[in-house]
Scaffold this motif. Structure first.
Motif, short mmCIF file in Angstrom:
data_model
loop_
_atom_site.label_atom_id
_atom_site.label_comp_id
_atom_site.label_asym_id
_atom_site.label_seq_id
_atom_site.Cartn_x
_atom_site.Cartn_y
_atom_site.Cartn_z
N LYS A 56 36.06 47.52 49.49
CA LYS A 56 35.31 48.44 50.33
C LYS A 56 35.76 49.88 50.09
N ASN A 57 34.85 50.79 50.41
CA ASN A 57 35.18 52.22 50.40
C ASN A 57 35.81 52.67 49.08
N LEU A 58 35.02 52.61 48.03
CA LEU A 58 35.56 52.90 46.71
C LEU A 58 35.89 54.39 46.56
N ASP A 59 36.86 54.62 45.70
CA ASP A 59 37.24 55.99 45.42
C ASP A 59 37.41 56.14 43.90
N PHE A 60 37.51 57.37 43.45
CA PHE A 60 37.65 57.58 42.00
C PHE A 60 38.92 56.94 41.45
N SER A 61 39.93 56.79 42.29
CA SER A 61 41.18 56.20 41.79
C SER A 61 41.03 54.70 41.56
N ASP A 62 39.89 54.12 41.96
CA ASP A 62 39.70 52.69 41.74
C ASP A 62 39.12 52.38 40.37
N ASN A 63 38.90 53.42 39.56
CA ASN A 63 38.42 53.16 38.20
C ASN A 63 39.46 52.34 37.47
N GLY A 64 39.00 51.28 36.81
CA GLY A 64 39.97 50.48 36.07
C GLY A 64 39.42 49.12 35.74
N THR A 65 40.31 48.24 35.32
CA THR A 65 39.90 46.90 34.91
C THR A 65 40.43 45.87 35.88
N PHE A 66 39.52 45.02 36.37
CA PHE A 66 39.91 43.93 37.27
C PHE A 66 39.88 42.63 36.48
N THR A 67 40.92 41.85 36.62
CA THR A 67 41.02 40.59 35.88
C THR A 67 41.02 39.43 36.85
N CYS A 68 40.18 38.44 36.55
CA CYS A 68 40.12 37.25 37.40
C CYS A 68 40.69 36.08 36.62
N ASP A 69 41.63 35.40 37.20
CA ASP A 69 42.21 34.22 36.56
C ASP A 69 42.03 33.04 37.51
N ALA A 70 41.43 31.99 37.03
CA ALA A 70 41.20 30.82 37.88
C ALA A 70 41.89 29.62 37.27
N LYS A 71 42.45 28.78 38.14
CA LYS A 71 43.08 27.55 37.65
C LYS A 71 42.57 26.39 38.47
#
Lengths: 157, 216
Positions: B108-123
């Motif tokens: 929620k409430n995104l900001d410019f500092s949230d730019n980046g890569t999100f990684t999802c790992d599932a097991k």
């Protein structure tokens, strides 16, 4: 007569080739960092050339569209010239060919003008215009002269 | 014929590789969002085993400029845990349904500092071998227009106008020839006397009609 014909065709094809090169080669701006526009920005890094798609601003897309349209109209004009060459009556004028070629030259002119006016907004101060930009400006008078010749020319024999 | 098909299918099944034990994780490639908005990052997986009780999802975040990643959300043992200390404190919510292989989160409430890569790992035990999937987040102040939309629109409009003009020209010629329309010649009595009895063939631009007629 044949020389005149060849000369006119050569002029037209030269303008068309310049349009193609100017549109396809992405070097409207050059600087120390690299080249950019019309389609991609390439920077010379320690790792070599790194290219990514040009900024998706509105004006660069307008310039892209207008350059492509100028190529299309110049190409259509060439086809129409050969078509009219064989079907026009004696004394007739190549109005349609000339009209399409003049339209193509107007498109190139507007594209170059838009780029000149709007590019200081996204290009750093130190960068200079590249050769694709210069070719676009050269193609404009060539196409205009070619179109005017078509309008003035009358078919003989 | 049928026997050949049956034999071929048996052979193919025989030499087909065993279902690999790797789990495949799917996320988007890149997401764009406006500052201040919320975004749902989806993550699903495919596994040859049924969803086990010990299924787990882990979301990590790596800022654009940084090299390490921090963990921001985790689902395991039936419970969801979210960031309570880092940059995403109180902004992350686990909204996925692990029973349906969905491990999505909402930021929620995104900001410019949230730019980046999100990684999802599932097991999904025993399926634990798999490659985590990355989704890149780009936060904008105004959403930029997609590349090529304006270009295509301008080209389409101009070419469409060209086609329209050609069609209208031929339509007018057709209608005048069929005497549905009457030319201005008719209104001038002298000229009409000259043209009377003759089939009217208008030629506004000399030579183009035959040329275009042959070309089209």
């Amino acid at each position: 007569m044949l020389i005149l014909l060849l000369g006119i065709i050569f002029l037209h094809v030269a303008a068309l080739v310049l349009l193609f090169v100017s549109t396809i080669v992405s070097e409207w701006t050059t600087g120390e960092m690299g080249t950019s526009d019309l389609w991609k920005n390439c920077t010379l890094d320690s790792m070599g050339h790194i290219c990514n798609a040009a900024s998706t601003g509105e004006w660069i897309q307008v310039v892209q569209a207008v350059m492509i349209l100028s190529i299309i109209f110049s190409f259509l004009s060439l086809i129409l010239f050969f078509c009219q060459l064989f079907t026009l009556q004696k004394g007739g004028r190549f109005f349609l060919t000339g009209a399409f070629q003049i339209l193509a030259s107007l498109f190139v002119m507007s594209g170059a003008i838009i780029y000149t006016v709007m590019s200081p907004g996204w290009v750093p101060e130190k960068d200079t215009f590249g050769y694709s930009y210069i070719l676009a400006w050269v193609a404009f008078p060539l196409a205009l002269i070619s179109g005017l010749i078509y309008v003035i020319l009358r078919k003989r024999e | 014929m049928l026997i050949v098909l049956a034999l071929a299918s048996v052979v193919l099944l025989g030499i087909a590789p065993e279902p690999s034990q790797a789990i495949t994780i799917y996320t988007s490639w890149e997401r764009h969002a406006l500052v201040g908005s919320d975004i749902r990052l989806s993550c699903t997986f495919f596994s040859w085993h049924f969803v086990s009780e010990d299924v787990s999802f882990t979301w990590r975040y790596r800022a654009d400029a940084s090299r390490d990643s921090i963990s921001i959300a985790h689902y395991g043992g039936g419970e969801a845990y979210t960031d309570n200390k880092g940059p995403f404190k109180d902004r992350v919510e686990f909204v996925g349904n692990p029973k349906r292989r969905d491990g999505s989160i909402v930021i929620k409430n995104l900001d410019f500092s949230d730019n980046g890569t999100f990684t999802c790992d599932a097991k999904n035990p025993p399926d634990i071998v798999g490659r985590p999937s990355n989704v890149r987040l780009l936060v904008f102040e105004n959403l930029p227009i997609q590349a090529g939309v304006i270009t295509g629109a301008i080209i389409g409009v101009v070419l469409g106008l060209l086609v329209l003009i050609v069609v209208i020209y031929y339509l007018m010629r057709f209608l005048v020839a069929r005497r549905v329309f009457s030319l201005s010649v008719r209104s001038v009595p002298g000229l009409w006397g000259l043209c009377k009895g003759r089939e009217q063939r208008p030629e506004p631009i000399p030579g183009t009609d035959t040329c275009l007629a042959k070309a089209l």
